[in-house]
Design a protein around this motif. Sequence first.
Motif: not given
Lengths: 253, 253
Positions: A143-166
């Motif tokens: 939603s934020a991105v579609e509103g043109g906003r510069q957006t970041a997600i912050h997550c402390d699980s290396r596992y979750a991040i790597d599963c989804v993005t790598k």
Amino acid sequence: MAKQKFYVVWRGMAPGIYTSWPEAEKQVKGVAGARYKSFASRAEAEAALQSGPGKSTGTKKASKDRKSQASGDKVTAKASRWHEVDIYCDGACDPNPGPAGTGLAVYRDHALSELWYGLFNPAGTNNTAELQGLLHALKLAKSAVEGGRQTAIHCDSRYAIDCVTKWAFGWKSRDWTRKTGPIMNLALIQDAHAVYLELVDRITVLHVPGHAGIEGNELADRMSMLAIQKAETDLVPCPPPFDISALLALERG
Amino acid sequence: MAKQKFYVVWRGMAPGIYTSWPEAEKQVKGVAGARYKSFASRAEAEAALQSGPGKSTGTKKASKDRKSQASGDKVTAKASRWHEVDIYCDGACDPNPGPAGTGLAVYRDHALSELWYGLFNPAGTNNTAELQGLLHALKLAKSAVEGGRQTAIHCDSRYAIDCVTKWAFGWKSRDWTRKTGPIMNLALIQDAHAVYLELVDRITVLHVPGHAGIEGNELADRMSMLAIQKAETDLVPCPPPFDISALLALERG
RNA sequence: UGACACCGUGUGGA
DNA sequence: TCCACACGGTGTCA
């Protein structure tokens, strides 16, 4: 990535907030009836300073180990938060495996905007909870991105991040299989990866250290505990205004 | 070569250690909430029997805590009954880390028999001091056991007890290594474990709560403080006669 | 072998 | 209330 603690001195030589124990100790040592307490984040400390020492609710997990750095230096609690929209997600599971929940904290223009909690799973794991957090952070990010906003997600699980993005890229190319065995939490990973693909060029997914006093991460953590405590199966907003010290005092028992 | 297994039954018809599954099964079959587990050696089984089943299944914290507290008390009370020889050990370290010392109190036929203090270490930790206490308690126990006496050791450090009677088995089998990093205080643990192995079938090692007013534990505590005060590097006897209330009035940890 | 997370226990001190 | 010393387990991946 050392853990920065914040010490509130309510009654002592000079009440206020201190960033190292030796410094705080000077304020309370030898002062009869001194009141003080440590907190994981500055926000928490400031809220507590204003609320006063009255409550004995205590953050039970305050003494998780992590070494504090020698001096009262300022750790970069700010470094990872400098976007128009910052979304923190976290998961909890107690015991692990067992009842699990997820929490989110959303900042807009550097100000806390929303808190979410829920997605209770009576038979989850730490990782299902973290993946749920990342999935729903991605949905909010969309939603934020579609509103043109510069957006970041912050997550402390290396596992979750790597599963989804790598790793998901490789798994998908092999038809969601893995040589060494079945992929755990596959449906969750597929869902999150699909949303990620839509946003990949327009968002940043960052790893933040857990229990490091980063405000957004701490708030998301408390929300995930609240989700378990309330067994809230939907993802529901925490109604403003936000009384941070009250939120952080949430505990089971 | 079939492996001999040892079955611990914590909750069942008749708690204890069994050497065959059919035998063990009788104790747990049809018993609601039965707790049991197999071990590779009798020593491990005995340590586990005394430590309790360890895993919690409950999710209700308050009631769970109360319940386990109650049953824990029962177990302790039952297990701590007087033996022919009872050896209490304790360690102190002030500050921690820093100067450390060890104390022992020995009862024979329910009567205070000897007090020992020493093993001063100018650069110790609470845990080196506790391990020294357990090591030397085991050495004293060895004499007693070899004299045919029914002997128990009482120690308030769960860490020391588990190092020597439980974790050491696994560490030794992996060449004294650990996944998560080097094993601290290794030499002390190896020494104590070696003595423990000689005695394992003939002694009981019990955990006693610290600061609970248990006389033997309190006396060992005073002796450990005395060791630091006198910087006594040997382990020396405290000369009788013993004025217990005077001793208890000494500075304590 | 490594990484991140989620939980749990006891003691020693001020 | 604060500090430090030490340890266990599971969830997951490369």
